[in-house]
Design a protein around this motif. Structure first.
Motif, PDB file in Angstrom:
ATOM      1  N   TYR A 175       0.761  -1.259   0.082  1.00 28.41           N
ATOM      2  CA  TYR A 175       0.048   0.016   0.031  1.00 28.41           C
ATOM      3  C   TYR A 175       1.030   1.188   0.079  1.00 28.41           C
ATOM      4  O   TYR A 175       0.745   2.140  -0.814  1.00 28.41           O
ATOM      5  N   LEU A 176       1.925   1.192   0.795  1.00 27.49           N
ATOM      6  CA  LEU A 176       2.880   2.334   0.857  1.00 27.49           C
ATOM      7  C   LEU A 176       3.624   2.531  -0.623  1.00 27.49           C
ATOM      8  O   LEU A 176       3.556   3.613  -1.267  1.00 27.49           O
ATOM      9  N   PHE A 177       4.006   1.563  -1.151  1.00 26.22           N
ATOM     10  CA  PHE A 177       4.508   1.662  -2.471  1.00 26.22           C
ATOM     11  C   PHE A 177       3.636   2.114  -3.432  1.00 26.22           C
ATOM     12  O   PHE A 177       4.026   3.124  -4.388  1.00 26.22           O
ATOM     13  N   GLN A 178       2.319   1.862  -3.422  1.00 29.91           N
ATOM     14  CA  GLN A 178       1.357   2.337  -4.405  1.00 29.91           C
ATOM     15  C   GLN A 178       1.020   3.963  -4.126  1.00 29.91           C
ATOM     16  O   GLN A 178       0.949   4.591  -4.898  1.00 29.91           O
ATOM     17  N   THR A 180      15.508  -0.767   1.629  1.00 28.07           N
ATOM     18  CA  THR A 180      16.001   0.564   0.918  1.00 28.07           C
ATOM     19  C   THR A 180      14.917   0.998   0.158  1.00 28.07           C
ATOM     20  O   THR A 180      14.564   2.351  -0.003  1.00 28.07           O
ATOM     21  N   ILE A 181      13.929  -0.001  -0.557  1.00 23.48           N
ATOM     22  CA  ILE A 181      12.758   0.385  -1.253  1.00 23.48           C
ATOM     23  C   ILE A 181      11.651   0.893  -0.299  1.00 23.48           C
ATOM     24  O   ILE A 181      11.282   2.252  -0.635  1.00 23.48           O
ATOM     25  N   VAL A 182      11.606   0.592   0.977  1.00 21.46           N
ATOM     26  CA  VAL A 182      10.470   1.099   1.941  1.00 21.46           C
ATOM     27  C   VAL A 182      11.217   2.618   2.147  1.00 21.46           C
ATOM     28  O   VAL A 182      10.091   3.575   2.081  1.00 21.46           O
ATOM     29  N   MET A 186       8.232   1.120  -9.225  1.00 21.39           N
ATOM     30  CA  MET A 186       7.096   0.959  -8.730  1.00 21.39           C
ATOM     31  C   MET A 186       6.699   1.435  -7.149  1.00 21.39           C
ATOM     32  O   MET A 186       5.670   1.306  -6.757  1.00 21.39           O
ATOM     33  N   ALA A 187       7.776   2.112  -6.730  1.00 20.51           N
ATOM     34  CA  ALA A 187       7.792   2.331  -5.312  1.00 20.51           C
ATOM     35  C   ALA A 187       8.112   3.832  -5.134  1.00 20.51           C
ATOM     36  O   ALA A 187       8.458   4.362  -4.120  1.00 20.51           O
ATOM     37  N   GLY A 188       8.240   4.712  -6.375  1.00 15.80           N
ATOM     38  CA  GLY A 188       8.360   5.977  -5.939  1.00 15.80           C
ATOM     39  C   GLY A 188       9.770   6.516  -6.743  1.00 15.80           C
ATOM     40  O   GLY A 188      10.046   7.805  -6.807  1.00 15.80           O
TER      41      GLY A 188
END
Length: 349
Positions: free
Chosen positions: A33-36, A250-252, A285-287
């Motif tokens: 949901y965060l990635f979206q 890292t992606i988070v 996909m994560a920003g």
């Protein structure tokens, strides 16, 4: 928890405690949901563009002794090099012919490259390629030096803060101190650069509180660009026995940065791609929305070894990047790719 993420999405602001709460409680579904939310934010501001940069690693000499870096001063196993002005300009010319409109000059803090040399080089680059953005990634210098380079035509400056915790920063950077790093970043901002900060994920002693400190530091600084990458321990450094930083975390952190700084330009770093085969796609996909490809001469690329097994994206690999981006709904953009708050015409005005 979802309410906290929704608040972040709507307000682009959270307290340190709220960020720690997210990091402590982020399960797989909430992570997605965060990635979206981060991806939606990127597309809302920049569309589905991936901005392409040409990276030139001009020297692996460095006066500093950062505990994690393979080209640190005390590493005697480094095959040192520095490119001549002619080699630099020829490499940039090759990149320009391919279509690059941003050049990133990156190197260790090499004392050979004086202010006079850098000023002359920037002036020549701008004269030869007037429609190109010039980014410097050359470390700590005085306000006067930064101002001089900016007047010569440098548009952007990358200076990752690495970690915003003062004690940990000072431990990992012998002979340096966080206060000076911070001052450099604020000087760059004051002068008018599109400045970039950023940090490492997975440093020894790191916890979620320290990661939250990094995010709060970025929020207060509000840089135009942010680079975030995992620690990859180099075998010839004091951190050789540390674990590799987490690609997932890292992606988070990339996504949280996107939500805190919605207009930032955020690269999917080479380090992330080195430890994660589909790092580019996951980053987009994560920003993330920037990719750097290597313009350095082939004969020096392996020598710029800040960590082992560094993935090298060659400047000619645009088709590969284009396909990977297309697979997740993005298109590459070869323009200057300025931060939206610094937009200017393609002729550089």
């Amino acid at each position: 928890m979802k309410k906290v993420l929704d608040k972040l999405y709507k307000t682009n602001s959270l307290s340190k405690d709220q960020l720690i709460y997210i990091l402590n409680n982020l399960d797989k579904s909430l992570q997605n949901y965060l990635f979206q939310l981060a991806r939606d934010t990127t597309i809302k501001i920049y569309g589905n563009k991936v901005f392409i940069r040409g990276l030139l690693e001009y020297s692996n000499h460095c006066k500093n002794n950062c505990m994690y870096c393979g080209i640190r001063r005390d590493n005697k196993n480094v095959d040192r090099y520095r490119l001549s002005e002619e080699e630099i300009l020829l490499s940039l010319e090759e990149g320009y012919k391919i279509g690059y409109k941003t050049f990133v000059l990156q190197g260790g803090e090499d004392l050979y490259f004086t202010d006079d040399i850098f000023e002359s080089l920037i002036l020549k680059i701008k004269k030869q390629f007037p429609d190109v953005a010039v980014t410097l990634s050359i470390g700590e210098r005085s306000y006067e030096s930064y101002d001089r380079f900016h007047r010569a035509g440098a548009d952007r400056f990358l200076l990752r803060h690495e970690v915003a915790n003062v004690q940990l920063y000072n431990e990992l950077h012998p002979g340096m101190n966080f206060e000076n790093r911070k001052n450099c970043l604020y000087n760059l901002k004051k002068i008018g650069y599109q400045e970039g900060a950023g940090f490492l994920v997975g440093l020894p002693g790191e916890n979620n509180e320290i990661l939250a400190e990094n995010l709060i530091f970025l929020k207060n600084l509000a840089p135009a660009m942010v680079g975030i990458g995992p620690l990859i321990p180099h075998p010839d450094t004091p951190l050789k026995d540390e674990k590799v930083g987490s690609a997932e975390k890292t992606i988070v952190m990339l996504s949280l940065t996107r939500l805190l700084l919605p207009t930032a330009l955020i690269p999917i770093t080479t380090a992330l791609n080195t430890i994660c085969e589909d790092g580019l796609e996951r980053g987009l996909m994560a920003g993330g929305n920037v990719v750097m490809l290597n313009l350095s001469p082939i004969y020096v690329r392996k020598k710029y070894e800040i960590y082992k097994n560094k993935e090298t994206r060659d400047a000619h690999e645009l088709k590969t990047i284009e396909e990977k981006a297309k697979n997740v709904g993005f298109v590459i953009d070869m323009g200057r790719g300025d931060n939206i708050n610094f937009r200017r015409n393609e002729d550089g005005k």
